[in-house]
Design a protein around this motif. Structure first.
Motif, PDB file in Angstrom:
ATOM      1  N   GLY A 194       0.789  -1.236   0.000  1.00 44.62           N
ATOM      2  CA  GLY A 194       0.000   0.000   0.000  1.00 44.62           C
ATOM      3  C   GLY A 194       0.813   1.272   0.000  1.00 44.62           C
ATOM      4  O   GLY A 194       0.255   2.371   0.196  1.00 44.62           O
ATOM      5  N   LYS A 195       2.127   1.188  -0.222  1.00 44.48           N
ATOM      6  CA  LYS A 195       2.916   2.400  -0.391  1.00 44.48           C
ATOM      7  C   LYS A 195       2.468   3.133  -1.653  1.00 44.48           C
ATOM      8  O   LYS A 195       1.996   2.515  -2.607  1.00 44.48           O
ATOM      9  CB  LYS A 195       4.402   2.053  -0.482  1.00 44.48           C
ATOM     10  CG  LYS A 195       4.991   1.481   0.790  1.00 44.48           C
ATOM     11  CD  LYS A 195       6.420   1.000   0.605  1.00 44.48           C
ATOM     12  CE  LYS A 195       6.458  -0.329  -0.109  1.00 44.48           C
ATOM     13  NZ  LYS A 195       7.809  -0.951  -0.046  1.00 44.48           N
ATOM     14  N   VAL A 196       2.636   4.457  -1.663  1.00 37.20           N
ATOM     15  CA  VAL A 196       2.206   5.264  -2.804  1.00 37.20           C
ATOM     16  C   VAL A 196       3.347   6.190  -3.199  1.00 37.20           C
ATOM     17  O   VAL A 196       3.967   6.825  -2.333  1.00 37.20           O
ATOM     18  CB  VAL A 196       0.945   6.082  -2.468  1.00 37.20           C
ATOM     19  CG1 VAL A 196       0.515   6.926  -3.666  1.00 37.20           C
ATOM     20  CG2 VAL A 196      -0.193   5.167  -2.038  1.00 37.20           C
ATOM     21  N   MET A 197       3.633   6.275  -4.492  1.00 34.77           N
ATOM     22  CA  MET A 197       4.669   7.169  -5.008  1.00 34.77           C
ATOM     23  C   MET A 197       4.075   8.137  -6.008  1.00 34.77           C
ATOM     24  O   MET A 197       3.233   7.774  -6.833  1.00 34.77           O
ATOM     25  CB  MET A 197       5.791   6.374  -5.686  1.00 34.77           C
ATOM     26  CG  MET A 197       6.918   7.248  -6.248  1.00 34.77           C
ATOM     27  SD  MET A 197       8.242   6.294  -7.045  1.00 34.77           S
ATOM     28  CE  MET A 197       8.988   5.498  -5.614  1.00 34.77           C
ATOM     29  N   ASN A 198       4.531   9.380  -5.944  1.00 37.02           N
ATOM     30  CA  ASN A 198       4.164  10.409  -6.904  1.00 37.02           C
ATOM     31  C   ASN A 198       5.432  10.899  -7.601  1.00 37.02           C
ATOM     32  O   ASN A 198       6.495  10.994  -6.991  1.00 37.02           O
ATOM     33  CB  ASN A 198       3.499  11.584  -6.181  1.00 37.02           C
ATOM     34  CG  ASN A 198       3.206  12.738  -7.129  1.00 37.02           C
ATOM     35  OD1 ASN A 198       2.239  12.693  -7.878  1.00 37.02           O
ATOM     36  ND2 ASN A 198       4.039  13.774  -7.103  1.00 37.02           N
ATOM     37  N   VAL A 199       5.319  11.191  -8.896  1.00 36.82           N
ATOM     38  CA  VAL A 199       6.399  11.825  -9.637  1.00 36.82           C
ATOM     39  C   VAL A 199       5.853  13.072 -10.302  1.00 36.82           C
ATOM     40  O   VAL A 199       4.691  13.112 -10.726  1.00 36.82           O
ATOM     41  CB  VAL A 199       7.010  10.878 -10.693  1.00 36.82           C
ATOM     42  CG1 VAL A 199       5.990  10.489 -11.756  1.00 36.82           C
ATOM     43  CG2 VAL A 199       8.239  11.507 -11.358  1.00 36.82           C
ATOM     44  N   CYS A 200       6.685  14.106 -10.383  1.00 37.59           N
ATOM     45  CA  CYS A 200       6.246  15.331 -11.045  1.00 37.59           C
ATOM     46  C   CYS A 200       7.446  16.050 -11.643  1.00 37.59           C
ATOM     47  O   CYS A 200       8.602  15.696 -11.392  1.00 37.59           O
ATOM     48  CB  CYS A 200       5.484  16.241 -10.087  1.00 37.59           C
ATOM     49  SG  CYS A 200       6.458  16.837  -8.680  1.00 37.59           S
ATOM     50  N   THR A 201       7.161  17.084 -12.449  1.00 36.94           N
ATOM     51  CA  THR A 201       8.167  17.814 -13.199  1.00 36.94           C
ATOM     52  C   THR A 201       8.120  19.284 -12.835  1.00 36.94           C
ATOM     53  O   THR A 201       7.065  19.922 -12.935  1.00 36.94           O
ATOM     54  CB  THR A 201       7.919  17.687 -14.716  1.00 36.94           C
ATOM     55  OG1 THR A 201       7.725  16.320 -15.051  1.00 36.94           O
ATOM     56  CG2 THR A 201       9.065  18.267 -15.505  1.00 36.94           C
ATOM     57  N   THR A 202       9.246  19.855 -12.437  1.00 40.98           N
ATOM     58  CA  THR A 202       9.320  21.300 -12.266  1.00 40.98           C
ATOM     59  C   THR A 202       9.583  21.940 -13.622  1.00 40.98           C
ATOM     60  O   THR A 202       9.926  21.269 -14.596  1.00 40.98           O
ATOM     61  CB  THR A 202      10.441  21.699 -11.296  1.00 40.98           C
ATOM     62  OG1 THR A 202      11.695  21.237 -11.821  1.00 40.98           O
ATOM     63  CG2 THR A 202      10.211  21.108  -9.924  1.00 40.98           C
ATOM     64  N   GLY A 203       9.451  23.251 -13.675  1.00 42.60           N
ATOM     65  CA  GLY A 203       9.606  23.935 -14.951  1.00 42.60           C
ATOM     66  C   GLY A 203       8.384  23.729 -15.802  1.00 42.60           C
ATOM     67  O   GLY A 203       8.455  23.236 -16.919  1.00 42.60           O
ATOM     68  N   GLN A 204       7.211  24.146 -15.261  1.00 42.18           N
ATOM     69  CA  GLN A 204       5.949  23.809 -15.914  1.00 42.18           C
ATOM     70  C   GLN A 204       5.605  24.723 -17.075  1.00 42.18           C
ATOM     71  O   GLN A 204       4.587  24.543 -17.727  1.00 42.18           O
ATOM     72  CB  GLN A 204       4.816  23.839 -14.882  1.00 42.18           C
ATOM     73  CG  GLN A 204       4.556  25.199 -14.256  1.00 42.18           C
ATOM     74  CD  GLN A 204       3.388  25.154 -13.288  1.00 42.18           C
ATOM     75  OE1 GLN A 204       2.536  24.292 -13.381  1.00 42.18           O
ATOM     76  NE2 GLN A 204       3.346  26.082 -12.373  1.00 42.18           N
ATOM     77  N   SER A 205       6.434  25.709 -17.363  1.00 36.86           N
ATOM     78  CA  SER A 205       6.185  26.565 -18.516  1.00 36.86           C
ATOM     79  C   SER A 205       7.497  26.789 -19.254  1.00 36.86           C
ATOM     80  O   SER A 205       8.582  26.625 -18.704  1.00 36.86           O
ATOM     81  CB  SER A 205       5.586  27.905 -18.081  1.00 36.86           C
ATOM     82  OG  SER A 205       6.493  28.613 -17.247  1.00 36.86           O
ATOM     83  N   GLY A 206       7.398  27.168 -20.524  1.00 35.35           N
ATOM     84  CA  GLY A 206       8.582  27.480 -21.293  1.00 35.35           C
ATOM     85  C   GLY A 206       9.274  26.263 -21.853  1.00 35.35           C
ATOM     86  O   GLY A 206       8.881  25.121 -21.646  1.00 35.35           O
ATOM     87  N   GLN A 207      10.347  26.523 -22.585  1.00 39.10           N
ATOM     88  CA  GLN A 207      11.069  25.481 -23.298  1.00 39.10           C
ATOM     89  C   GLN A 207      12.307  25.003 -22.548  1.00 39.10           C
ATOM     90  O   GLN A 207      12.975  24.070 -22.993  1.00 39.10           O
ATOM     91  CB  GLN A 207      11.475  25.991 -24.680  1.00 39.10           C
ATOM     92  CG  GLN A 207      10.297  26.442 -25.545  1.00 39.10           C
ATOM     93  CD  GLN A 207      10.355  25.850 -26.929  1.00 39.10           C
ATOM     94  OE1 GLN A 207       9.468  25.095 -27.319  1.00 39.10           O
ATOM     95  NE2 GLN A 207      11.389  26.186 -27.663  1.00 39.10           N
ATOM     96  N   GLY A 208      12.650  25.651 -21.454  1.00 40.22           N
ATOM     97  CA  GLY A 208      13.814  25.235 -20.696  1.00 40.22           C
ATOM     98  C   GLY A 208      13.615  23.889 -20.041  1.00 40.22           C
ATOM     99  O   GLY A 208      12.538  23.303 -20.068  1.00 40.22           O
TER     100      GLY A 208
END
Length: 468
Positions: free
Chosen positions: A228-242
């Motif tokens: 029942g462990k839970v993992m989340n992944v996400c990305t910073t830099g949500q705008s622009g082409q960088g």
């Protein structure tokens, strides 16, 4: 998404032969045009019922109308499909099916009991609906509307960084007797889950929890691991082409009291939140990270796999698909392994990952422009290099070695000419069960001859069966 008046809903049943092609055969699997409707569909969710693997469900965005999602339901492994437009209301609880005023971003997950959970975005309301089907997708009813948490104490007025203003980009998953939803609260990511004890037996969702360190971290995924462990992944830099950086957070006890821990850095992808490449010239791409956590009893139980897009040189358009894995709940990660095996510099993008709970095998699929050299031929529609795409995939049993890539789409598509505005959208679909992978993608090649808009016009939703 800009929507226009609803047009051209076709008859509800289509019959096609669907045969699983072994991944090492080199043959393109039989393609099926699931939607076969006038207009554009994109951003696919697909799920296979583990209690009846012949039951497959697809839900996607549609471009036309104020509200509505396309749904296709099969009970014979994808040979025949019942098709309809759902969630066409004008407010919460509205419409003939009570699913309200859907906008977009559907996400699907079957659980071990045969419950099918559907989440999506409303057009107007600032909450995320969770709908439940206990009949294989033939009907749904909303069981919860997930609200973003209140602003932290002491916060005054609107935030310059946009925290808590709206909800976006939700994902729903199941596992270990739970259902979980993660959603962007226009700043931090928030997650909530509920206990599931049987068919139609879903408990109350716990209060939505802010995941630490995820302010302005988005375009992510969530997975349930052993115990029942839970993992989340996400990305910073949500705008622009960088470039954008990938981070993971883990809740070690799921619905228990521990909550999500601090974020762990994984990779700098060099892909921005809106990174424009020729095959996605209108919408752009992000790194689109995805997770698959092995809960089988096999050799790699507990291994969690992470897929993402990496740009070899910032703004080179040479984007490739990579996989890493972790055997210690995300604290450390393996070296990256490139999945696409071409030798060129064209774009690969919008990958999806899924793990077969019966075998532990992992499938990865993506859009691929490798064959568009701008010189004509099967991979080129217009004489321009790297602006057309096919759909490709590969398999692995360990995250280290992959099968030779297999072309899954029979035809070649060009999203820009569809006029969809968001090209292929933000993501593709993939389900994997019983040794057969079921991808779903947007396609206007008309390779099946069944797109009512014709060839290289509007996008239909295609699928195939690929043995892993």
């Amino acid at each position: 998404m800009v929507k226009r008046p609803l047009v051209g809903v076709l008859p509800v049943l289509v019959t096609l032969a669907l045969v699983a092609i072994p991944n090492g055969s080199g043959a393109v699997p039989t393609n099926v045009d699931v939607s076969q409707r006038v207009g554009n569909e994109s951003e696919e969710a697909i799920a296979v019922n583990p209690t009846n693997p012949q039951n497959i469900v697809v839900v996607t965005n549609i471009q036309e109308g104020f509200s509505g999602l396309f749904e296709g339901v099969s009970f014979d492994g994808g040979q025949t499909w019942e098709r309809k437009i759902i969630a066409t209301g004008d407010a919460i609880g509205g419409g003939p099916d009570g699913l309200g005023d859907s906008c977009c971003d559907p996400s699907l997950s079957f659980d071990q009991y045969g419950n099918l959970f559907l989440s999506y975005m409303y057009n107007l309301e600032n909450v995320v609906p969770v709908a439940l089907s206990t009949d294989g997708g033939l009907s749904f009813h909303v069981i919860a509307n997930i609200a973003k948490p209140p602003k932290p104490p002491g916060t005054k007025g609107p935030s310059r960084h946009g925290e808590y203003r709206y909800v976006d980009q939700e994902t729903i998953v199941t596992g270990e007797g739970m259902v979980w939803v993660v959603v962007s609260a226009s700043g931090p990511l928030v997650a909530t889950g509920a206990r599931v004890t049987g068919l139609g037996q879903v408990g109350s969702f716990i209060p939505a929890e802010v995941i630490p360190g995820t302010n302005n971290c988005t375009y992510g995924d969530i997975a349930v691991g052993p115990g029942g462990k839970v993992m989340n992944v996400c990305t910073t830099g949500q705008s622009g082409q960088g470039g954008g950086k990938l981070f993971v957070n883990v809740d070690p006890d799921g619905l228990g009291p521990a909550g999500f821990g601090d974020r762990v850095f994984v990779e700098d992808t060099q892909v921005g939140g809106f990174d424009f490449i020729p095959p996605q010239i209108d919408r752009s791409i992000d790194a689109e990270p995805g997770l698959a956590w092995d809960r089988t009893t096999g050799a790699h139980r507990g291994r969690v796999y992470l897929v993402y897009t990496f740009e070899q040189k910032n703004e080179s358009d040479d984007t490739n698909i990579y996989v890493r894995y972790s055997d210690n709940d995300g604290r450390t990660w393996s070296a990256p392994k490139r999945v696409n095996d071409d030798t060129g510099t064209n774009s690969q993008f919008m990958s999806k990952i899924a793990l077969d709970p019966t075998t532990g095998q992992v499938a990865v699929v993506w859009y691929d422009a490798r064959n568009d050299l701008g010189t004509g031929g099967a991979g080129d529609t217009d004489g321009v290099p790297n602006d057309d795409a096919q759909f490709w995939g590969a398999f692995t049993s360990n995250g280290t070695t992959f099968t030779p890539n297999v072309q899954i789409s029979a035809g070649t598509s060009n999203s820009h000419v569809s006029g969809n505005g968001i090209d292929y959208g933000d993501y593709s679909g993939l389900a994997f069960f019983g040794g057969v992978a079921h991808p779903a993608w947007s396609d206007n090649s008309n390779s099946t001859g069944t797109n009512p808009d014709g060839t290289l016009k509007k996008l239909d939703i295609y699928t195939a069966s690929v043995a892993g």
